[in-house]
Design a protein around this motif. Sequence first.
Motif, PDB file in Angstrom:
ATOM      1  N   HIS A  27       0.890  -1.163  -0.145  1.00 56.67           N
ATOM      2  CA  HIS A  27       0.004   0.143   0.241  1.00 56.67           C
ATOM      3  C   HIS A  27       0.852   1.265   0.016  1.00 56.67           C
ATOM      4  CE1 HIS A  27      -3.467  -2.419   0.988  1.00 56.67           C
ATOM      5  NE2 HIS A  27      -2.514  -3.091   1.983  1.00 56.67           N
ATOM      6  N   PRO A  28       0.783   2.215  -0.874  1.00 58.52           N
ATOM      7  CA  PRO A  28       1.528   3.306  -1.107  1.00 58.52           C
ATOM      8  C   PRO A  28       1.285   3.970   0.187  1.00 58.52           C
ATOM      9  CG  PRO A  28       0.769   2.875  -3.348  1.00 58.52           C
ATOM     10  CD  PRO A  28       0.416   1.671  -2.335  1.00 58.52           C
ATOM     11  N   VAL A  29       2.215   4.727   0.819  1.00 57.08           N
ATOM     12  CA  VAL A  29       2.175   5.575   1.990  1.00 57.08           C
ATOM     13  C   VAL A  29       2.530   6.954   1.940  1.00 57.08           C
ATOM     14  CG1 VAL A  29       2.282   5.845   4.517  1.00 57.08           C
ATOM     15  CG2 VAL A  29       2.017   3.463   3.470  1.00 57.08           C
ATOM     16  N   ILE A  30       1.536   7.941   2.157  1.00 59.98           N
ATOM     17  CA  ILE A  30       2.360   9.271   2.452  1.00 59.98           C
ATOM     18  C   ILE A  30       2.206   9.772   3.866  1.00 59.98           C
ATOM     19  CG2 ILE A  30       1.711  11.568   1.964  1.00 59.98           C
ATOM     20  CD1 ILE A  30       0.127  10.845  -0.688  1.00 59.98           C
ATOM     21  N   LEU A  31       3.304   9.929   4.073  1.00 63.52           N
ATOM     22  CA  LEU A  31       3.806  10.271   5.654  1.00 63.52           C
ATOM     23  C   LEU A  31       3.548  11.817   6.056  1.00 63.52           C
ATOM     24  CD1 LEU A  31       4.572   9.515   8.623  1.00 63.52           C
ATOM     25  CD2 LEU A  31       6.940   9.336   7.897  1.00 63.52           C
ATOM     26  N   GLY A 100       1.169  17.084  18.429  1.00 61.16           N
ATOM     27  CA  GLY A 100       1.295  17.414  17.058  1.00 61.16           C
ATOM     28  C   GLY A 100       0.394  16.382  16.205  1.00 61.16           C
ATOM     29  N   LYS A 101       0.515  16.260  14.846  1.00 61.74           N
ATOM     30  CA  LYS A 101      -0.194  15.248  14.265  1.00 61.74           C
ATOM     31  C   LYS A 101       0.543  14.688  13.448  1.00 61.74           C
ATOM     32  CE  LYS A 101      -4.467  15.359  11.094  1.00 61.74           C
ATOM     33  NZ  LYS A 101      -5.429  16.174  10.546  1.00 61.74           N
ATOM     34  N   ILE A 102       0.362  13.287  13.461  1.00 59.88           N
ATOM     35  CA  ILE A 102       1.413  12.302  12.408  1.00 59.88           C
ATOM     36  C   ILE A 102       0.303  11.463  11.704  1.00 59.88           C
ATOM     37  CG2 ILE A 102       3.125  10.728  12.118  1.00 59.88           C
ATOM     38  CD1 ILE A 102       4.311  11.663  14.651  1.00 59.88           C
ATOM     39  N   THR A 103       0.373  11.569  10.392  1.00 52.72           N
ATOM     40  CA  THR A 103      -0.670  10.738   9.720  1.00 52.72           C
ATOM     41  C   THR A 103       0.012   9.855   8.494  1.00 52.72           C
ATOM     42  OG1 THR A 103      -1.409  12.627   8.106  1.00 52.72           O
ATOM     43  CG2 THR A 103      -2.562  12.241  10.008  1.00 52.72           C
ATOM     44  N   TYR A 104      -0.798   8.968   8.256  1.00 53.64           N
ATOM     45  CA  TYR A 104      -0.270   7.897   7.182  1.00 53.64           C
ATOM     46  C   TYR A 104      -1.451   7.739   6.250  1.00 53.64           C
ATOM     47  CZ  TYR A 104       2.627   7.066  11.258  1.00 53.64           C
ATOM     48  OH  TYR A 104       3.398   7.287  12.468  1.00 53.64           O
ATOM     49  N   ASN A 105      -1.408   8.335   5.144  1.00 51.77           N
ATOM     50  CA  ASN A 105      -2.448   8.480   4.083  1.00 51.77           C
ATOM     51  C   ASN A 105      -3.670   9.070   4.811  1.00 51.77           C
ATOM     52  OD1 ASN A 105      -1.122   7.226   2.300  1.00 51.77           O
ATOM     53  ND2 ASN A 105      -2.052   5.081   2.019  1.00 51.77           N
ATOM     54  N   GLY A 106      -3.521  10.173   5.658  1.00 49.11           N
ATOM     55  CA  GLY A 106      -4.436  10.601   6.562  1.00 49.11           C
ATOM     56  C   GLY A 106      -5.058  10.131   7.664  1.00 49.11           C
TER      57      GLY A 106
END
Length: 621
Positions: A27-31, A100-106
């Motif tokens: 699964h491609p992930v945008i961090l 803070g906020k850390i997201t992986y595909n939102g």
Amino acid sequence: MADIESQTIHKETLHEEAPGVLHKGKHPVILKFDDVVYKINDKSGGLFKKNEKVEEKTILKGVNGVVEPGEMLAMLGPSGSGKTTLLTALGGRLGGKLHGKITYNGQPFSNVIKRNTGFVTQDDVLYPHLTVTETLVFTALLRLPNTLTKQAKVALAKNVIDQLGLTKCEDSIVGNTHLRGVSGGERKRVSIGQELLINPSLLFLDEPTSGLDSTTAQRIVSTLSDLARGGRTIVMTIHQPSSRLYYMFHKVLLLAEGNVLYFGKGSEAIQHFSNIGYAPAMAMNPSDFLLDLANGIYTDDANHDHIIDKQKLISAFKSNSDGQLKLEAHHEINGSDGRFQETGSEKWPTSWSQQFFVLLRRDIKERKYESFSVLRIGQVLVVAVISGLLWFKSDTSHMQDQIGLLFFITGFWGFFPLFQAIFTFPQELMMLEKERSSGMYRLSSYFISRMVADLPMELVLPTVFLLITYFMAGLKATALNFFETLFSLLLNVLVAQGLGLALGAAVLDQKSATTLASVLMLVFLLAGGFYVQNVPKFIDWVKYISISYYTYQLFIGSQFHSGDTYPCSEGQCPIEEFPPIKQVGFDLNGQWMAAMALVIMLIGYRLIAYFALMRIGITKK
């Protein structure tokens, strides 16, 4: 059949994008991380100062960034800049006051994201006596789900070995600083291979080139670059990369004292600082230049070093970065269509029994070298023979000597297993934390397998010791007496081992645990009933928590029974009137009570060890 299955796995799961490019992430992930702040409590004052204050220290100060599939982000900065802390936070392994906020595909971090994430620590935490193949196969059997057969998991491990260029050393032991094994670069690739087994979409690495020569470091980073081209998102910390390595990175994050000085394309970093008046005075490695700035040093055209205001660099980055980060955030919202889906309700990739048997096999393979070491066996054999010679053919005419032998066996087999077991968990703590943090297995399956794996050596050595000493010393040569003595000895060994495990798990510092164990065992021996028969009432209670007291009582009962006599000044006296025996007693009820007390200790100490491991946070989160 196995070949067909292996080919199917290779086509479906290990599909390669192009020759030389490792298989794609699932699964491609945008961090994305926004305004990440991390604080710890910092004690000021001292050990002997009354007014000790607890102050908050900020390690990360509002860090932002985005990493997309196919990109490799390198985090640079001097020691103490917060690189590893940020990496640990992004990998979902940092607790405490993280904001803070850390997201992986939102999405926020979750178990399903955890199962698609690989994390390679700076230190290669591997079992030294296992071969490269064994290391990766055992990892595959534990981490890969039951939707794959055992043969498929082994095939995946073999494939990773081939793709990481480990074929030449696949049958060599991993080794460590004290045991010659594979090279440092090969060991690092084994650590990376353990994470690649789960085909991660997101891969974190803490200083993967640390301690490696430039050629080996380039091979490692080149391999990681291939992984990124396969669609993975890769984030690493790196201390001082060469120019060749620097230009392999797609993005660079420069940290100084928890602040971001630069985030963006590595090729544009020099231009960014040149625009604010800090251009390199000579041709140099970009990473060297960036680290000088992070340390607050700038070298001018005259080769003079100047102290610069890092706050100016921080402010310059913040004023120029807002638009770019918003653009990348917009891309994340519009460009990410891959949302993680739970594929099942199982919390663990494998069942409890599978974890137990795989861990048991691995423990036996790894620990057999230590358990069956020549030094350990020789130590027991020498003490057994010397004891047999010192008490050679002793009989009831030397009652004090016979009882002295029984108490010596109690003491020796109290200390020996205690100090063997005390190092178990402190030595394996890093491995346990690493594997448990990746969700490989339950704490209970590890704990039980560890207990069972230790049993053969824990029971074989005292049995051999008793076979030698028992008959040389002239103790009662009947099967019943021998097996009663053996049962008492093995029970003593297991209880002492449990105490060692409990102390090791509760204290975790080997020196402190050893000191505490020495004091406890000496107290148990003194209260055992041999050295002092007339113990004052106010301290008499100590014997009821003494392993030595109950074992000594069982030993007495295994050799002497009501009606036995011994030579005395009056001719023959009842054995129960002999002072050391009279103090302990050997009636049947007392024997059962002693055995039950030891069984309760055997279970109780192990429960203490288990809950101590849970208390320090080695649990699945």
